[in-house]
Motif scaffolding. Sequence first.
Motif, short mmCIF file in Angstrom:
data_model
loop_
_atom_site.label_atom_id
_atom_site.label_comp_id
_atom_site.label_asym_id
_atom_site.label_seq_id
_atom_site.Cartn_x
_atom_site.Cartn_y
_atom_site.Cartn_z
N LEU A 198 0.86 -1.19 0.00
CA LEU A 198 0.00 0.00 0.00
C LEU A 198 0.89 1.23 0.00
CD1 LEU A 198 -2.44 -1.31 2.73
CD2 LEU A 198 -2.98 -1.06 0.32
N SER A 199 1.07 1.80 -1.17
CA SER A 199 1.95 2.94 -1.30
C SER A 199 1.23 3.99 -2.14
CB SER A 199 3.25 2.51 -1.99
OG SER A 199 4.10 3.61 -2.16
N VAL A 204 1.17 -7.95 4.04
CA VAL A 204 0.84 -6.58 3.59
C VAL A 204 1.93 -5.64 4.09
CG1 VAL A 204 -0.86 -4.72 3.67
CG2 VAL A 204 -1.62 -7.09 3.75
N LEU A 205 2.40 -4.79 3.20
CA LEU A 205 3.36 -3.76 3.59
C LEU A 205 2.71 -2.42 3.27
CD1 LEU A 205 6.22 -2.84 4.45
CD2 LEU A 205 6.96 -3.16 2.10
N ALA A 206 2.62 -1.55 4.28
CA ALA A 206 2.00 -0.23 4.05
C ALA A 206 3.01 0.85 4.35
CB ALA A 206 0.79 -0.07 4.96
N THR A 207 3.07 1.85 3.48
CA THR A 207 4.00 2.96 3.72
C THR A 207 3.24 4.28 3.82
OG1 THR A 207 6.00 4.06 2.93
CG2 THR A 207 4.53 3.24 1.24
N VAL A 253 3.05 -5.08 7.87
CA VAL A 253 4.21 -4.31 8.33
C VAL A 253 3.98 -2.87 7.91
CG1 VAL A 253 6.69 -3.97 8.00
CG2 VAL A 253 5.78 -6.29 8.16
N VAL A 254 4.27 -1.93 8.82
CA VAL A 254 4.12 -0.51 8.44
C VAL A 254 5.49 0.13 8.29
CG1 VAL A 254 1.81 -0.13 9.37
CG2 VAL A 254 3.76 0.14 10.88
N ASP A 255 5.64 0.90 7.23
CA ASP A 255 6.92 1.56 6.93
C ASP A 255 6.73 3.07 7.09
OD1 ASP A 255 9.33 2.42 6.01
OD2 ASP A 255 8.98 1.90 3.92
N ARG A 266 -1.06 -4.00 16.39
CA ARG A 266 -1.31 -5.20 15.58
C ARG A 266 -0.26 -5.44 14.50
NH1 ARG A 266 -5.91 -8.27 16.03
NH2 ARG A 266 -7.33 -7.39 17.56
N ALA A 267 0.61 -4.46 14.26
CA ALA A 267 1.60 -4.62 13.19
C ALA A 267 2.62 -5.69 13.57
CB ALA A 267 2.30 -3.31 12.93
N SER A 268 2.98 -6.51 12.60
CA SER A 268 4.00 -7.54 12.86
C SER A 268 5.38 -6.90 12.94
CB SER A 268 3.98 -8.57 11.74
OG SER A 268 2.72 -9.19 11.71
N ALA A 269 5.54 -5.77 12.30
CA ALA A 269 6.78 -5.01 12.41
C ALA A 269 6.49 -3.57 12.01
CB ALA A 269 7.86 -5.59 11.51
N SER A 270 7.27 -2.65 12.58
CA SER A 270 7.17 -1.26 12.12
C SER A 270 8.58 -0.78 11.78
CB SER A 270 6.52 -0.36 13.17
OG SER A 270 7.03 -0.66 14.44
N VAL A 271 8.66 -0.10 10.65
CA VAL A 271 9.97 0.24 10.08
C VAL A 271 10.15 1.76 10.09
CG1 VAL A 271 11.37 0.05 8.00
CG2 VAL A 271 9.77 -1.77 8.57
#
Lengths: 454, 207
Positions: free
Chosen positions: A15-16, A142-145, A167-169, A201-206
């Motif tokens: 999601l960008s 899912v990767l969201a930025t 994962v949120v970036d 809830r994010a599995s990782a945050s970047v």
Amino acid sequence: MSAGPRSINPRALYLSFYFPPSRASGVYRGLATANHLAAHGWDVTVLACPIRFLHEVIGSVDQQLATAIDPRITVERPDLNQFSWEHDLRRFSWLRRTMPALARAVHNIGQRHLFPEPYATWGLSALSRSLRMHLRRPFDVVLATGNPFVSFATAWTFTRITGVPYVVDYRDSWTLNLFTDEAAFPDGHPAWRWERRVLRRASASVFVNDALRSWHAERYPEVAPRMMVVPNGWDPDLVTEPDDHPPHSRPHTGLRFGYLGTVTAQQPLDQLAAAFERARQAPELADAELHIHGHLGFFRNSPHEIRDRLGLGADGPATSADHGASGIRYRGPVSKTDVASFYRETDVLVFMAGGGRYVTSGKIFEYMASGRPIVSVHAPGIAATEVLEGYPLWFNGNGLDIDDLARAMIAAGRSARCLTPEHRLLAQRHADTYARARVLAPLEERLRTLATRR
Amino acid sequence: MAESVQAPSSTGRSSVLLVSFHRRPRPRVHRYARRALSLGANLTVVVLDPTDWRELAEEPTVRLYVLPGAGRRPPWLVTLENRVVFRIPISMLAVAGRLSGDGRFGRIATRILGVLQRWHGRIAYHIDQISRPLLLAGLHRRLSDAELGGLDQIVAADQLAVPFACRLARRYPHAIATTALDVVPGHPGSGHSAESPTSPRPVLDRP
């Protein structure tokens, strides 16, 4: 939610909102991430903003950047209600044309209760589109930025429905104002509630630097172990080997200082102009020029103030060759294919950044990769200095004092005149740590772990 | 017919109609008007209250139309509302209070009436917010085609002006109709960056 048959390759939903041909802030990071995943065998689907939004609201696109998208990547563009940006009365809805106050009230209710961003409707469209795609062929991760951060909310909702990890970036900061180093929203604002919800809830945050990671870890200690830093890095295809011709063998006689990137009103433009003028009083920089390459602002209305502050004249042509006594020339935007020639023709790179200690620029990595002397023009102690530490050709003004900046410029100029291939090699070796593939590897690994677990 | 303070002078310039119905227009509305003039446009400004516009109207290429009192509720409606919401119920309560003897009924009824009257205030405000632009929209007929001449751009400077400007936009299908206060016809660069929409740029990542 039951989904369709699985594909062999791990499938990522990215999601960008800003994605090429957008030329928005940080679009290179999104592009590099998607390309990196595709190159490592991922089946990547990107959900980005409508092209119409780029043309009509942002006002510019970079078609050449779009050619850099890996052809294996699928790009979808969900709809966005342009209420907040629509100015054409003929395109207003019936409700807005006849009862503008009521239309505004309805819009505001959406902002208050749905998501506190004008992009909220894009989030809804993206959610609906991604759910349909997931039913046909399930996503593994899912990767969201952000920004905009509605992409985080979309990832959160998607996960609530489907159970797919996300994962949120934080390409940008959401609740921290990077220019004042203070909270961006007052207490009780829905953005805080959303950020807590998303991070929990994010599995990782970047994050792009450790300063930003620490700021968030302090506020959300329960999710701090899942936070990671992925610096912006540089793309080897943009920075080719610089030629080794010394400045005096070039067709132009004086040293050429160069800035590459979007110029914004938040940057210390006045200090840059004043310091360069002072530096030119030194005999060795008397005929030096400062070439500004890039767009003036992100939006179509930005240039006037910027031109004024750089002493380029408010309403002059876009690329003025007439720099008068200041030595500053605006050279206009640089095509992606011309970035390498910018580095070839520039003797000293000017690194100018606005904002405070949490700011990193994406451009600094590319600057380092070019192996040229770099002069810093920014507030002291910003996060970008972390990556510049150890770069052998870094000339730091240690703040925005005009005399100090001028001295740093003069020193960088001297260094450029006696630069050897060995010096450059040493400098480039420092930059190698930040090659895009290298910085993205831990993120790809994390995503793969999440996808494998499913 | 609307009160016309000053007539336009020259022709052959771009013609901009600015509709500004707020009593105190934001500074950017004035800035836009000044910018349009500096770029050589003929400017027609339609306002409800001319106080803030007198100085600008001195310019030879500005025509100011004033629609005094327009869009306000008609006096008969104000009288009717006053009677129905306040005077009649208060009189009835006074009678009921006298009849109930100890005044208990009167006190309860007065309290209920107070709540209803407060609600009326809120509802009336919202109805006014919604209906006033519509009432104002009908006034576009006061501006005759002969007076306006050819229009290149119609600008609604505030929310109240939107329906009015939309009606005019229907009458002038070739004119640009916008709420943007940064573009003057014939000067595409006036509010836009000099960047071409297709020109690429290097990206400065933030943060």
